[in-house]
Each structure stands twice: as structure tokens, then as C-alpha cells.
Scaffold this motif. Sequence first.
Motif, PDB file in Angstrom:
ATOM      1  N   VAL A 186       1.017 -12.654   4.586  1.00 15.94           N
ATOM      2  CA  VAL A 186       0.392 -13.774   3.919  1.00 15.94           C
ATOM      3  C   VAL A 186      -0.959 -14.911   5.195  1.00 15.94           C
ATOM      4  O   VAL A 186      -0.286 -14.424   6.017  1.00 15.94           O
ATOM      5  CB  VAL A 186       0.679 -14.942   3.203  1.00 15.94           C
ATOM      6  CG1 VAL A 186       0.559 -16.413   3.011  1.00 15.94           C
ATOM      7  CG2 VAL A 186       2.586 -14.675   2.125  1.00 15.94           C
ATOM      8  N   GLY A 187      -1.916 -14.386   4.421  1.00 18.97           N
ATOM      9  CA  GLY A 187      -3.167 -15.070   5.696  1.00 18.97           C
ATOM     10  C   GLY A 187      -3.900 -14.166   6.313  1.00 18.97           C
ATOM     11  O   GLY A 187      -4.954 -13.714   6.831  1.00 18.97           O
ATOM     12  N   THR A 188      -3.417 -12.413   6.559  1.00 18.41           N
ATOM     13  CA  THR A 188      -3.814 -11.367   6.874  1.00 18.41           C
ATOM     14  C   THR A 188      -5.339 -10.660   6.083  1.00 18.41           C
ATOM     15  O   THR A 188      -5.620  -9.884   6.878  1.00 18.41           O
ATOM     16  CB  THR A 188      -3.773 -10.045   7.514  1.00 18.41           C
ATOM     17  OG1 THR A 188      -2.268  -9.951   5.757  1.00 18.41           O
ATOM     18  CG2 THR A 188      -1.892 -11.478   8.144  1.00 18.41           C
ATOM     19  N   GLY A 189      -5.484 -10.813   5.221  1.00 16.60           N
ATOM     20  CA  GLY A 189      -6.187 -10.231   3.875  1.00 16.60           C
ATOM     21  C   GLY A 189      -5.361  -9.179   3.774  1.00 16.60           C
ATOM     22  O   GLY A 189      -6.122  -7.996   2.806  1.00 16.60           O
ATOM     23  N   LEU A 190      -4.115  -8.033   3.756  1.00 15.04           N
ATOM     24  CA  LEU A 190      -3.474  -7.218   3.552  1.00 15.04           C
ATOM     25  C   LEU A 190      -2.270  -7.444   2.689  1.00 15.04           C
ATOM     26  O   LEU A 190      -1.529  -6.096   3.150  1.00 15.04           O
ATOM     27  CB  LEU A 190      -3.532  -6.508   4.914  1.00 15.04           C
ATOM     28  CG  LEU A 190      -5.281  -5.992   5.442  1.00 15.04           C
ATOM     29  CD1 LEU A 190      -4.710  -4.981   7.099  1.00 15.04           C
ATOM     30  CD2 LEU A 190      -5.896  -5.276   4.710  1.00 15.04           C
ATOM     31  N   VAL A 191      -1.880  -8.171   2.301  1.00 12.55           N
ATOM     32  CA  VAL A 191      -0.875  -8.588   1.366  1.00 12.55           C
ATOM     33  C   VAL A 191      -0.196  -7.557   0.948  1.00 12.55           C
ATOM     34  O   VAL A 191       0.878  -7.300   1.039  1.00 12.55           O
ATOM     35  CB  VAL A 191      -0.945  -9.888   0.328  1.00 12.55           C
ATOM     36  CG1 VAL A 191      -0.010 -10.206  -0.271  1.00 12.55           C
ATOM     37  CG2 VAL A 191      -1.129 -11.087   0.685  1.00 12.55           C
ATOM     38  N   LEU A 197       4.261  -1.521   3.206  1.00 12.43           N
ATOM     39  CA  LEU A 197       4.388  -0.857   3.790  1.00 12.43           C
ATOM     40  C   LEU A 197       6.471  -1.204   4.401  1.00 12.43           C
ATOM     41  O   LEU A 197       6.905  -0.505   4.159  1.00 12.43           O
ATOM     42  CB  LEU A 197       4.629  -1.572   5.566  1.00 12.43           C
ATOM     43  CG  LEU A 197       4.943  -1.469   6.369  1.00 12.43           C
ATOM     44  CD1 LEU A 197       5.006  -0.397   7.274  1.00 12.43           C
ATOM     45  CD2 LEU A 197       3.984  -2.022   7.931  1.00 12.43           C
ATOM     46  N   GLY A 198       6.360  -2.678   3.948  1.00 14.23           N
ATOM     47  CA  GLY A 198       7.835  -2.653   3.393  1.00 14.23           C
ATOM     48  C   GLY A 198       8.002  -2.119   2.870  1.00 14.23           C
ATOM     49  O   GLY A 198       9.953  -1.490   2.944  1.00 14.23           O
ATOM     50  N   LEU A 199       7.859  -1.246   1.145  1.00 10.86           N
ATOM     51  CA  LEU A 199       8.714  -0.948   0.822  1.00 10.86           C
ATOM     52  C   LEU A 199       8.831   0.204   1.139  1.00 10.86           C
ATOM     53  O   LEU A 199       9.821   1.411   0.779  1.00 10.86           O
ATOM     54  CB  LEU A 199       8.192  -0.550  -0.709  1.00 10.86           C
ATOM     55  CG  LEU A 199       8.252   0.374  -1.943  1.00 10.86           C
ATOM     56  CD1 LEU A 199       9.505  -0.352  -2.468  1.00 10.86           C
ATOM     57  CD2 LEU A 199       6.634   0.293  -3.115  1.00 10.86           C
ATOM     58  N   ALA A 200       7.801   1.147   2.098  1.00 14.16           N
ATOM     59  CA  ALA A 200       8.030   2.223   2.347  1.00 14.16           C
ATOM     60  C   ALA A 200       9.474   3.182   3.519  1.00 14.16           C
ATOM     61  O   ALA A 200       9.901   3.912   3.629  1.00 14.16           O
ATOM     62  CB  ALA A 200       6.255   2.569   3.637  1.00 14.16           C
ATOM     63  N   THR A 264      -2.556   0.629   8.161  1.00 15.80           N
ATOM     64  CA  THR A 264      -3.463   1.050   7.545  1.00 15.80           C
ATOM     65  C   THR A 264      -2.468   1.813   6.554  1.00 15.80           C
ATOM     66  O   THR A 264      -1.446   2.490   6.632  1.00 15.80           O
ATOM     67  CB  THR A 264      -4.176   2.222   8.601  1.00 15.80           C
ATOM     68  OG1 THR A 264      -2.940   3.341   9.193  1.00 15.80           O
ATOM     69  CG2 THR A 264      -5.025   0.465   9.610  1.00 15.80           C
ATOM     70  N   PRO A 265      -3.500   2.334   5.382  1.00 12.38           N
ATOM     71  CA  PRO A 265      -3.291   3.187   4.548  1.00 12.38           C
ATOM     72  C   PRO A 265      -1.766   4.968   5.639  1.00 12.38           C
ATOM     73  O   PRO A 265      -0.638   5.058   4.510  1.00 12.38           O
ATOM     74  CB  PRO A 265      -4.151   4.268   3.677  1.00 12.38           C
ATOM     75  CG  PRO A 265      -5.534   2.136   3.884  1.00 12.38           C
ATOM     76  CD  PRO A 265      -5.002   1.494   5.048  1.00 12.38           C
TER      77      PRO A 265
END
Length: 294
Positions: A186-191, A197-200, A264-265
Motif C-alpha cells: 500500500v502506497g508503493t504503487g506495486l500492490v 511476492l507474498g503468495l510466491a 520486480t517480476p
Amino acid sequence: MPGWGLAVAAVAAAALLVQADRGLGRLDAGRLLAGGTTARYAGGSLLSLDTRELGRALAGRDRPPRRSRRFSRVRAPWQAVVATDLAVLARGRWQLGQLAVAAAVPVVVARTEGLGALPPAVWAGCLLGGGLAATAAGRAAREAHGAPELDRLFALSAAAVVRSRAVVPLVATALVGTLSGLLLGVGTGLVGTWALLGLAAAPAWAAASLRGALRPDPDWSGPVVSTPMGVLPAGVGATLVQGVDVGVVGSLPLLAVLVTGGPTPLLVAVQAGWALLLAAAVLVQLGRRRSPGS
């Protein structure tokens, strides 16, 4: 402490003792049995150096179901294992709360002034959250390890039972990891990237949950080592960290993400591939260990 303070403490202690003595007659058999079970598990954990017994002691009594369920959708043996694990998780008094705390811990650390600017501190918060989620999701597997004859009732091989018991920990850690990632982003633009990443990282923590629940007991028949705590079996430390090691190693790409400043992806793909590889290796190893004759 002044004399009047000691007198007040003595009077309060006497009043509490009288009240407790009068309440003994109102204790029902269920509460006495639960208390005895808790004491037995806690004592067994101390004597056998098995933290799983301590987890059973702290788990408490499950909430009784509000209504009976027929589980009509359960038609295969592996589905019965999954349904059992899900019921144990849902009826626990502490497990759902542990999952909520697990999702919040990394966010609290990352949003704390001073700690949020230290990648190792945020990573430690993520490890603590993942460990809490793995511990909560692995309760059913820990109970199954304590009564292995129950798993033999299913028409499944040992490897198939292990794979079936991985379903609920995987779902639980995936939900916790995704929620933590969303809040971190939240607030980073990369939600979305943070959530992925958490799912991975979820497969690594699901494997850690099973590895910790199904780890072998300390071998008291082999060599022993003299320590300030008394005589302990050699290699007991390596036994106790089984489970935690997979979670820590599986989260190393997450540390790289925090050090470099954001996901990053490519890093998300590395995290997913590394976690899946570790999880597959752990499931294969546990399946072979629990197979008869292995």
C-alpha cells in the motif's frame, strides 16, 4: 517491601486460596481432563525436548461444532484428509487468531519508524509471520504425527497422505502471505507485485509446516552430550530446527527484494520457483520417511 505491603499480599493470597478451595467442587470433569492433558503435554515437551508437545499443551480445547456436518462433497480418501485438517484448523481456539497475527506482524515491522528502513528487520518480521502461519496451519499434521495409526486408516500411501496434508497449510500460508503483501504494498504503487511476492513464498512455509510437524523424535538411544541443562542426545539442535530451516532458506529471495528496494517480476518468479523447488523436495523426503520400511 514494607511490612504493611507484606501484610496486604498475605491477606490477598489467603483470600484467593479460600476462593479457589470453595470453587473446586464446581469443576466439571471436562475442565479437569483438559487441565490434566495440558499439564501432561507440557511435561512431555520438557522431558522429550519436543516443542510439538508444547504446542499441543497451548492449543487448548477446540470449540464444539455449532451444527453437525455431513461432508457430502468428500468422496475420495485424500479429500477426507483435507476435510479433517480444515475442521481442526477452523475449530481451534487459537489458530485463526495466529493466522491474523501472522499477517499483521510483517506490516507492523515495516511501518515502524526506524525498523522499516532496515531490510534485515523487515525480513525478520516476515520470517516471524511465516513461522506463526506455519505453526497454526500445521496443527492437524502435528496431531497426526502423535497418532500415526489414524493415517493408516486411509486408503492412501504414505506419500499421498503427506501430499494431502500439505493442502491446508498451503492455502493458509498463501492467504496470509498474500494479505501481508497487499498491506506492505500500500502506497508503493506495486500492490499487486507485493501480493504476488507474498503468495510466491507460501509453498516454502507450507513445506516448513509439514517438516516441523512430521520431524523425527530426538534419538535418546544414541550418543549423548553433557550440557548445563543436563544430558541431551547428540544432534538434538538439528532436529528441533527442522521446519524453520526450510522457511528461512525459502525466504532468501524475499531478503534480496527488501535489500534492492522492491519487488520486480523477475524476483517474484525467482521466489516462486525457489519455494516450489524446496516444497517438492520436502514432500518427497517426508513421503519416503513415512513409508513402511524406509
